[in-house]
Enzyme design. Structure first.
Site, PDB file in Angstrom:
ATOM      1  N   SER A   6       0.917  -1.193  -0.279  1.00  0.00           N
ATOM      2  CA  SER A   6      -0.187  -0.065  -0.274  1.00  0.00           C
ATOM      3  C   SER A   6       1.035   1.578   0.005  1.00  0.00           C
ATOM      4  O   SER A   6       2.492   1.312   0.427  1.00  0.00           O
ATOM      5  CB  SER A   6      -1.166  -0.148   1.181  1.00  0.00           C
ATOM      6  OG  SER A   6      -0.238  -0.191   2.624  1.00  0.00           O
ATOM      7  N   GLU A   8       1.103   5.602   0.842  1.00  0.00           N
ATOM      8  CA  GLU A   8       0.732   6.687   1.185  1.00  0.00           C
ATOM      9  C   GLU A   8       1.500   8.011   1.160  1.00  0.00           C
ATOM     10  O   GLU A   8       2.563   7.919   0.599  1.00  0.00           O
ATOM     11  CB  GLU A   8       1.039   6.189   3.454  1.00  0.00           C
ATOM     12  CG  GLU A   8       1.016   7.422   3.941  1.00  0.00           C
ATOM     13  CD  GLU A   8       1.030   7.859   5.064  1.00  0.00           C
ATOM     14  OE1 GLU A   8       0.665   7.024   6.104  1.00  0.00           O
ATOM     15  OE2 GLU A   8       1.167   8.345   6.136  1.00  0.00           O
ATOM     16  N   ASP A  99      -2.505  14.848  15.937  1.00  0.00           N
ATOM     17  CA  ASP A  99      -1.844  15.921  17.319  1.00  0.00           C
ATOM     18  C   ASP A  99      -2.044  16.741  16.647  1.00  0.00           C
ATOM     19  O   ASP A  99      -2.350  17.916  15.755  1.00  0.00           O
ATOM     20  CB  ASP A  99      -0.176  15.633  16.863  1.00  0.00           C
ATOM     21  CG  ASP A  99      -0.126  14.744  17.430  1.00  0.00           C
ATOM     22  OD1 ASP A  99       0.058  13.603  18.762  1.00  0.00           O
ATOM     23  OD2 ASP A  99       0.636  13.960  16.258  1.00  0.00           O
ATOM     24  N   PHE A 206      12.630  14.188  11.599  1.00  0.00           N
ATOM     25  CA  PHE A 206      11.148  13.468  11.311  1.00  0.00           C
ATOM     26  C   PHE A 206      10.934  12.135  12.361  1.00  0.00           C
ATOM     27  O   PHE A 206       9.902  12.647  13.402  1.00  0.00           O
ATOM     28  CB  PHE A 206      10.399  13.524  10.543  1.00  0.00           C
ATOM     29  CG  PHE A 206       9.222  13.043  10.001  1.00  0.00           C
ATOM     30  CD1 PHE A 206       8.282  13.008  10.396  1.00  0.00           C
ATOM     31  CD2 PHE A 206       8.966  11.617   9.176  1.00  0.00           C
ATOM     32  CE1 PHE A 206       7.356  12.640  10.843  1.00  0.00           C
ATOM     33  CE2 PHE A 206       7.467  10.758   8.888  1.00  0.00           C
ATOM     34  CZ  PHE A 206       6.852  11.319   9.512  1.00  0.00           C
ATOM     35  N   HIS A 256       3.699  -1.366   3.111  1.00  0.00           N
ATOM     36  CA  HIS A 256       3.203   0.118   3.169  1.00  0.00           C
ATOM     37  C   HIS A 256       4.199   1.130   3.549  1.00  0.00           C
ATOM     38  O   HIS A 256       5.050   1.182   4.213  1.00  0.00           O
ATOM     39  CB  HIS A 256       2.214   0.769   4.882  1.00  0.00           C
ATOM     40  CG  HIS A 256       1.164   1.886   4.122  1.00  0.00           C
ATOM     41  ND1 HIS A 256       0.390   2.173   4.015  1.00  0.00           N
ATOM     42  CD2 HIS A 256       2.244   3.308   5.194  1.00  0.00           C
ATOM     43  CE1 HIS A 256      -0.028   3.461   3.820  1.00  0.00           C
ATOM     44  NE2 HIS A 256       1.050   3.935   4.664  1.00  0.00           N
TER      45      HIS A 256
HETATM   46  P1  FAD Z   1      -3.878   6.518  20.033  1.00  0.00           P
HETATM   47  O1  FAD Z   1      -4.056   5.505  19.688  1.00  0.00           O
HETATM   48  O2  FAD Z   1      -4.867   6.910  20.381  1.00  0.00           O
HETATM   49  O3  FAD Z   1      -2.514   6.553  20.934  1.00  0.00           O
HETATM   50  C1  FAD Z   1      -2.392   7.837  21.301  1.00  0.00           C
HETATM   51  C2  FAD Z   1      -1.375   7.571  22.411  1.00  0.00           C
HETATM   52  O4  FAD Z   1      -2.535   8.348  23.701  1.00  0.00           O
HETATM   53  C3  FAD Z   1      -0.208   7.026  22.912  1.00  0.00           C
HETATM   54  O5  FAD Z   1       0.953   7.308  23.671  1.00  0.00           O
HETATM   55  C4  FAD Z   1      -1.159   6.057  23.742  1.00  0.00           C
HETATM   56  O6  FAD Z   1      -0.418   4.795  24.438  1.00  0.00           O
HETATM   57  C5  FAD Z   1      -2.430   6.435  24.585  1.00  0.00           C
HETATM   58  N1  FAD Z   1      -3.598   6.448  24.566  1.00  0.00           N
HETATM   59  C6  FAD Z   1      -4.101   5.649  23.950  1.00  0.00           C
HETATM   60  N2  FAD Z   1      -5.415   5.274  24.755  1.00  0.00           N
HETATM   61  C7  FAD Z   1      -5.378   5.127  26.167  1.00  0.00           C
HETATM   62  C8  FAD Z   1      -6.071   4.930  26.945  1.00  0.00           C
HETATM   63  N3  FAD Z   1      -7.335   4.266  26.657  1.00  0.00           N
HETATM   64  N4  FAD Z   1      -5.177   5.572  28.003  1.00  0.00           N
HETATM   65  C9  FAD Z   1      -4.303   6.155  28.252  1.00  0.00           C
HETATM   66  N5  FAD Z   1      -3.350   6.148  27.309  1.00  0.00           N
HETATM   67  C10 FAD Z   1      -3.770   5.597  26.348  1.00  0.00           C
HETATM   68  N6  FAD Z   1      -1.050  12.740  12.019  1.00  0.00           N
HETATM   69  C11 FAD Z   1      -2.444  13.650  11.349  1.00  0.00           C
HETATM   70  O7  FAD Z   1      -1.548  14.048  12.225  1.00  0.00           O
HETATM   71  N7  FAD Z   1      -2.081  12.902  10.331  1.00  0.00           N
HETATM   72  C12 FAD Z   1      -2.169  12.075   9.225  1.00  0.00           C
HETATM   73  O8  FAD Z   1      -2.868  11.399   8.526  1.00  0.00           O
HETATM   74  C13 FAD Z   1      -1.684  11.060   9.436  1.00  0.00           C
HETATM   75  N8  FAD Z   1      -1.494   9.172   9.671  1.00  0.00           N
HETATM   76  C14 FAD Z   1      -0.987   8.678  10.485  1.00  0.00           C
HETATM   77  C15 FAD Z   1      -0.687   6.853   9.512  1.00  0.00           C
HETATM   78  C16 FAD Z   1       0.100   6.442  10.463  1.00  0.00           C
HETATM   79  C17 FAD Z   1       0.268   5.027   9.570  1.00  0.00           C
HETATM   80  C18 FAD Z   1       0.750   6.646  11.421  1.00  0.00           C
HETATM   81  C19 FAD Z   1       1.559   5.250  12.329  1.00  0.00           C
HETATM   82  C20 FAD Z   1       0.511   7.749  12.360  1.00  0.00           C
HETATM   83  C21 FAD Z   1      -0.172   8.921  11.628  1.00  0.00           C
HETATM   84  N9  FAD Z   1      -0.376   9.961  12.447  1.00  0.00           N
HETATM   85  C22 FAD Z   1      -1.238  11.307  10.824  1.00  0.00           C
HETATM   86  C23 FAD Z   1       0.820  10.201  13.665  1.00  0.00           C
HETATM   87  C24 FAD Z   1      -0.677   9.976  14.666  1.00  0.00           C
HETATM   88  O9  FAD Z   1      -1.325  10.804  14.410  1.00  0.00           O
HETATM   89  C25 FAD Z   1       0.150  10.570  16.272  1.00  0.00           C
HETATM   90  O10 FAD Z   1       1.276   9.464  15.707  1.00  0.00           O
HETATM   91  C26 FAD Z   1      -0.610  10.748  17.086  1.00  0.00           C
HETATM   92  O11 FAD Z   1       0.116  10.881  18.066  1.00  0.00           O
HETATM   93  C27 FAD Z   1      -1.371   9.397  17.876  1.00  0.00           C
HETATM   94  O12 FAD Z   1      -2.687   8.838  17.333  1.00  0.00           O
HETATM   95  P2  FAD Z   1      -2.770   7.270  17.388  1.00  0.00           P
HETATM   96  O13 FAD Z   1      -4.406   6.930  16.331  1.00  0.00           O
HETATM   97  O14 FAD Z   1      -1.866   6.514  17.686  1.00  0.00           O
HETATM   98  O15 FAD Z   1      -3.481   7.949  18.783  1.00  0.00           O
END
Ligand code: FAD
Length: 275
Positions: A6, A8, A99, A206, A256
């Site tokens: 895939s 990106e 974020d 990064f 990916h």
């Molecule tokens: P989560 O899974 O919610 O995790 C965030 C943090 O909260 C982690 O430290 C986790 O341990 C903690 N956490 C989660 N659940 C709990 C809970 N119940 N209790 C306590 N702590 C908890 N960013 C963008 O802005 N745009 C994009 O398009 C984008 N694409 C991405 C694609 C990929 C494949 C990846 C790996 C990252 C991408 N990101 C993107 C970055 C991502 O948004 C950041 O890494 C962000 O900080 C975390 O998002 P997440 O969905 O992993 O969050």
């Protein structure tokens, strides 16, 4: 090519960027990607660009997948966006917390990606195939690796269908994470995210920001090349080709590629494991 890949992309900001990306996509389609995802700017910076780029991919007869973040959003705005995606023929998303850009208001109604996934399932049932982010080297804000693993498990239990990892250069971290997830009894394909190496200082900055470890031997060599972009690319291609080979040999279900909207570095990496 038998192994699924895939790709990106990020939404281009200028008409030249749109044209360059369209040309890069045509070359990359030779890899027969399972889907092409498009990143999303948390807080509103690139959200319309995400949809426009996904629409262009769909119009080319390919599977276009928007990234979709919930930070700063309300249930109402997320519901509207899901309905819009469904009406546009989109049936996959990458669901993220995202974020907040600095200076942007509050967190909104969703604290974590797991809450977004639960809401997607509540609002749209099984319409969307949902991919989530995974962090074999631990998310930088996590309390501990164990807490991060458990947070990942919640995303799977809330209905994630697959996961894509943060970019990594360390195959062992990936294999260990996959083992740990399996030990929790979770069955979900975890696809390693591969960032082709095309420059030195930008990549290191990064990586530091997103909690990705670039091994010392790679950092030192990249630094030693200075501004010699050709040397960086040649070395980068070798490193990424052997990383891909190792990941595939060790059982990665797909790869990916973070293409950075360029075709050549991803084509070089893909060629290496297709032989
Ligand atoms: P989560 O899974 O919610 O995790 C965030 C943090 O909260 C982690 O430290 C986790 O341990 C903690 N956490 C989660 N659940 C709990 C809970 N119940 N209790 C306590 N702590 C908890 N960013 C963008 O802005 N745009 C994009 O398009 C984008 N694409 C991405 C694609 C990929 C494949 C990846 C790996 C990252 C991408 N990101 C993107 C970055 C991502 O948004 C950041 O890494 C962000 O900080 C975390 O998002 P997440 O969905 O992993 O969050």
């Amino acid at each position: 090519m038998t192994l699924p890949v895939s790709l990106e992309f990020f939404p281009p900001k200028t008409p030249e960027g749109v044209a360059k990306l369209a040309a890069a996509r045509q070359e990359l389609y030779a890899l027969e990607p399972e889907f092409c995802s498009v990143t999303y700017g948390a807080g509103g910076s690139t959200q319309d660009g995400t949809l426009q780029t996904v629409q262009a991919i769909l119009a080319e007869g390919r599977v276009g997948v928007p990234h979709f973040s919930c930070v700063g959003a309300t249930r109402e705005t997320i519901a509207a966006r899901l309905d819009q995606y469904k009406a546009q023929g989109i049936d996959r998303v990458v669901a993220l917390r995202g974020d907040l850009p600095s200076g942007f208001g509050g967190m909104g109604e969703f604290r974590y990606a797991s809450e977004l996934i639960a809401f997607i399932r509540e609002h749209s049932g099984r319409h969307f195939k949902v991919a989530v982010a995974a962090y074999p080297e631990t998310h930088p804000q996590a309390r501990s690796p164990q807490a991060d693993l458990l947070a990942f498990a919640i995303k799977v239990r809330e209905g994630a269908d697959m996961a894509i990892t943060q970019m990594l250069f360390n195959a062992d971290a990936y294999f260990r994470f996959v083992d740990e997830v399996q030990k929790l009894g979770l069955e979900i394909p975890i696809v390693p995210g591969i960032m082709p190496i095309t420059n030195s200082s930008g990549l290191m900055r990064f990586a530091d920001n997103c909690g990705c470890d670039i091994p010392r031997w790679i950092r030192l060599r990249l630094q030693s090349f200075g501004d010699d972009n050709k040397a960086i690319r040649t070395f980068g291609e070798e490193v990424i080709a052997s990383l891909c080979e190792r990941l595939v040999a060790g059982g990665a279900p797909a790869l990916h590629f973070y293409t950075m909207n360029q075709s050549a570095p991803t084509m070089a990496a893909a060629k290496a494991f297709a032989q």
